[in-house]
Design an enzyme around this catalytic site. Structure first.
Site, mmCIF file in Angstrom:
data_model
loop_
_atom_site.group_PDB
_atom_site.id
_atom_site.type_symbol
_atom_site.label_atom_id
_atom_site.label_comp_id
_atom_site.label_asym_id
_atom_site.label_seq_id
_atom_site.Cartn_x
_atom_site.Cartn_y
_atom_site.Cartn_z
ATOM 1 N N LYS A 1 1.150 -3.083 2.932
ATOM 2 C CA LYS A 1 0.544 -2.074 2.050
ATOM 3 C C LYS A 1 0.665 -0.671 2.612
ATOM 4 O O LYS A 1 0.881 0.289 1.880
ATOM 5 C CB LYS A 1 -0.956 -2.358 1.844
ATOM 6 N N LYS A 2 0.476 -0.527 3.936
ATOM 7 C CA LYS A 2 0.315 0.803 4.523
ATOM 8 C C LYS A 2 1.390 1.195 5.532
ATOM 9 O O LYS A 2 1.393 2.311 6.025
ATOM 10 C CB LYS A 2 -1.061 0.897 5.199
#
Length: 132
Positions: free
Chosen positions: A44-45
């Site tokens: 996600k990051k």
């Protein structure tokens, strides 16, 4: 009994995390929290959490408002998690507003506002700047 389910990384645990968990718990009688796996957070990051997933899970589980924790392996499994944990309410931060409305056929979906002026990403950036 109303069962509430929410998700998060809960890295560098801060007041925003406390606020969302307390508000989520207030929506029902039993709060289950899916803590994002290290691999999911990376996907996600683009970075791994500062704290390992077992430490983040222990921190979240230690809170009086949290009844149960588990590892969230995939964003795409939210429907399965809702069914598995028999959730009546799915709680997400308002930064995800609308993205999980398709689960309204399984349970109520509530988006709670984030705590202003606090974010793990911003804390990490400030630490990097101080060290840099």
């Amino acid at each position: 009994m109303t069962r509430v389910l929410t998700f998060g990384t809960f890295d560098l645990f801060h007041i925003g995390h406390v606020n969302v968990l307390l508000r989520a718990a207030a929506l029902g009688d039993h709060l289950t929290v899916g803590v994002s796996s290290d691999a999911l957070n990376f996907s996600k990051k683009g970075r791994y959490p500062v704290y390992r997933e077992e430490h983040r899970m222990a921190i979240v589980h230690s809170l009086a408002c949290v009844d149960e924790v588990f590892v969230e392996e995939s964003l795409e499994l939210k429907g399965d998690y809702i069914k598995e944990h028999r959730a009546d309410v799915l709680v997400m931060g308002d930064d995800w507003a609308g993205r999980f409305d398709h689960y309204k056929e399984l349970c109520d979906v509530v988006y709670l506002p984030r705590t202003a002026e606090v974010s793990t990403t911003d804390i990490i950036q400030a630490i990097r700047e101080d060290l840099g």
